[in-house]
Design an enzyme around this catalytic site. Structure first.
Site, PDB file in Angstrom:
ATOM      1  N   ASP A  75     -10.971   6.351  18.674  1.00  0.00           N
ATOM      2  CA  ASP A  75     -10.290   6.241  17.383  1.00  0.00           C
ATOM      3  C   ASP A  75     -10.605   4.902  16.716  1.00  0.00           C
ATOM      4  O   ASP A  75     -10.785   4.832  15.503  1.00  0.00           O
ATOM      5  CB  ASP A  75      -8.774   6.386  17.550  1.00  0.00           C
ATOM      6  CG  ASP A  75      -8.332   7.840  17.432  1.00  0.00           C
ATOM      7  OD1 ASP A  75      -9.149   8.717  17.768  1.00  0.00           O
ATOM      8  OD2 ASP A  75      -7.190   8.088  17.011  1.00  0.00           O
ATOM      9  N   ASP A 110     -10.810  -4.348  27.594  1.00  0.00           N
ATOM     10  CA  ASP A 110     -10.256  -5.264  26.584  1.00  0.00           C
ATOM     11  C   ASP A 110     -11.391  -5.941  25.821  1.00  0.00           C
ATOM     12  O   ASP A 110     -11.350  -6.080  24.593  1.00  0.00           O
ATOM     13  CB  ASP A 110      -9.289  -6.273  27.213  1.00  0.00           C
ATOM     14  CG  ASP A 110      -9.728  -6.746  28.593  1.00  0.00           C
ATOM     15  OD1 ASP A 110     -10.725  -6.218  29.124  1.00  0.00           O
ATOM     16  OD2 ASP A 110      -9.077  -7.647  29.145  1.00  0.00           O
ATOM     17  N   TYR A 136      -3.960  11.122  32.117  1.00  0.00           N
ATOM     18  CA  TYR A 136      -3.363  12.220  31.357  1.00  0.00           C
ATOM     19  C   TYR A 136      -3.140  13.460  32.206  1.00  0.00           C
ATOM     20  O   TYR A 136      -2.413  14.366  31.821  1.00  0.00           O
ATOM     21  CB  TYR A 136      -4.248  12.607  30.155  1.00  0.00           C
ATOM     22  CG  TYR A 136      -4.309  11.565  29.060  1.00  0.00           C
ATOM     23  CD1 TYR A 136      -3.574  10.396  29.129  1.00  0.00           C
ATOM     24  CD2 TYR A 136      -5.104  11.761  27.939  1.00  0.00           C
ATOM     25  CE1 TYR A 136      -3.634   9.441  28.136  1.00  0.00           C
ATOM     26  CE2 TYR A 136      -5.174  10.816  26.924  1.00  0.00           C
ATOM     27  CZ  TYR A 136      -4.433   9.653  27.035  1.00  0.00           C
ATOM     28  OH  TYR A 136      -4.505   8.717  26.045  1.00  0.00           O
ATOM     29  N   LYS A 163     -11.878  -1.035  33.787  1.00  0.00           N
ATOM     30  CA  LYS A 163     -11.000  -2.200  34.004  1.00  0.00           C
ATOM     31  C   LYS A 163     -11.102  -2.539  35.484  1.00  0.00           C
ATOM     32  O   LYS A 163     -10.113  -2.557  36.227  1.00  0.00           O
ATOM     33  CB  LYS A 163      -9.569  -1.838  33.568  1.00  0.00           C
ATOM     34  CG  LYS A 163      -8.605  -2.991  33.532  1.00  0.00           C
ATOM     35  CD  LYS A 163      -8.840  -3.973  32.401  1.00  0.00           C
ATOM     36  CE  LYS A 163      -7.863  -5.139  32.500  1.00  0.00           C
ATOM     37  NZ  LYS A 163      -8.199  -6.252  31.594  1.00  0.00           N
ATOM     38  N   ASP A 185      -9.833   7.655  24.639  1.00  0.00           N
ATOM     39  CA  ASP A 185      -8.937   8.104  23.569  1.00  0.00           C
ATOM     40  C   ASP A 185      -8.749   6.960  22.574  1.00  0.00           C
ATOM     41  O   ASP A 185      -8.881   7.127  21.350  1.00  0.00           O
ATOM     42  CB  ASP A 185      -7.592   8.500  24.208  1.00  0.00           C
ATOM     43  CG  ASP A 185      -6.703   9.259  23.255  1.00  0.00           C
ATOM     44  OD1 ASP A 185      -7.129   9.530  22.115  1.00  0.00           O
ATOM     45  OD2 ASP A 185      -5.559   9.578  23.642  1.00  0.00           O
TER      46      ASP A 185
END
Ligand code: NAD
Length: 357
Positions: free
Chosen positions: A251, A223, A139, A190, A247
């Protein structure tokens, strides 16, 4: 006697002042806090033409903790890129205070287990904390377009990973069950694909070995983590992850509780005070009707007591008081109904929590 902690209260817009008043009642009952209110968001635009003045930013930096209720509303909606917008206040505050760690606890109340989209037996016992890196990664990397190609670069430094890892390990050390070596940190990356993730994993390992040897640490690929979060959420304690993964996962995890009106958050920085706020917005559709749910704000106060003011026992008291009123069947209208529940407004919910304290 120790002097009172200085709290900068930013009520903001919409239901913000209503839940802010409820928070003041709670804090006055708890004691030990001197509260000074400041405008932010739309209220600040109306008063000063900007969503965050330098004076308010300075006052927040100088406080011991900052409690923000909510900003925004249709009055200030605009597509004019030059016009001030309420959310600039919040973003300016996060940036100006150097808040690099976002903490979002997910602890579905027993009384609301059936409000989750997941089955009760999956979420029962869930009490986890997502620690998300907030000012680095993709970001904040270089981004741009070149003809029919676009790019967003992801970069992390060892220092950025170290400081967020410390936040996660320190949080794990003060969680229930930590004494028995129970609270573990799950670092999500990852590392099978991304170089930033390999640096992340190496650095988290090093911080754990050098400074937090007593806290269990595991690594999960993102994942797999996304899947495990809905299949066995109760097995997580602290989830430590980078900006983009955090992020998305926070959620996903938040939906376990089934209700926006219940979710608190904290954003912490290196040296200055933390910023504590409910996850929801200013709910303009219910503003002024007396039915705003104050519980996410109360739980944000609990986070402030725990992470901002080192008042761990009081934080637990507030959380238990919230559970008590929910178990007694009190619900603001945003919470789903059911047998034996009674609908109440902001004031009655607030009074009930104060009594339960
Ligand atoms: P919202 O969270 O304000 O509301 C979504 C829905 O949830 C609405 O129906 C609302 O009535 C309900 N709701 C939310 N919190 C509630 C509470 N405590 N009690 C009862 N009901 C509650 O999101 P939105 O409608 O998308 O946004 C409204 C405004 O809030 C916009 O201006 C948006 O930019 C702003 N916003 C601010 C923040 C923040 O201050 N951190 C976060 C999100 C949205």
């Amino acid at each position: 006697m120790a002097s009172d902690a200085r709290l900068a209260l930013l009520p903001g817009d919409g239901i913000g002042p209503e839940i802010g008043a409820a928070a003041v009642a709670l804090l006055e009952r708890l004691g030990g806090v001197e509260i000074v209110e400041h405008p932010i968001g739309g209220a600040s635009i109306d008063a000063h033409g900007t969503a965050l003045t330098d004076e308010v930013l300075d006052a927040c930096r100088e406080a011991d903790a900052v409690l923000l209720c909510a900003v925004g509303g249709p009055k200030w909606d605009t597509t004019d890129p030059g016009a001030p917008r309420p959310e600039q206040g919040l973003l300016g505050l996060r940036k100006g205070m150097g808040l690099f760690a976002n903490l979002r606890p997910v602890r579905p109340s027993d009384a609301l287990l059936d409000a989750s989209p997941l089955k009760r037996d999956r979420i029962e016992g869930t009490d986890l904390l997502v620690v998300r890196e907030l000012t680095g990664g993709i970001y904040f990397g270089d981004s741009g377009r070149d003809g029919d190609r676009a790019h967003d670069d992801c970069a992390y430094t060892v220092e950025e990973v170290e400081r967020i890892a410390r936040v996660a390990f320190n949080a794990a050390a003060t969680r229930p069950g930590a004494d028995a070596g129970g609270a573990k940190v799950t670092s999500v990356d990852k590392a099978n694909v991304l170089e930033t993730s390999r640096l992340w994993r190496e650095t988290v390992e090093a911080v754990a070995a050098d400074e937090f040897g007593e806290i269990p640490l595991e690594h999960l690929l993102v994942d797999n983590a996304a899947m495990q979060l809905v299949s066995r959420p109760a097995d997580f304690d602290v989830i430590l992850t980078e900006n983009l993964f955090g992020d998305i996962l926070s959620d996903e995890a938040a939906m376990l509780t089934g209700s926006l009106g219940m979710l608190p958050s904290a954003s912490l920085g290196g040296e200055g005070p933390g910023l504590f706020e409910p996850v929801h917005g200013s709910a303009p559709d219910v503003a002024g009707t007396g039915i705003a749910n104050p519980l996410a704000t109360f739980l944000s106060v609990a986070m402030m007591l725990r992470y901002g003011l080192e008042r761990h026992a009081d934080a637990g008291r507030v959380e238990r008081a919230v559970d008590t009123v929910l178990e007694a069947g009190l619900r603001t209208p945003d919470l789903t109904g059911g047998d034996g529940v009674r609908e109440v407004g902001t004031d009655e919910m607030t009074k009930a929590v104060l009594e339960a304290l």
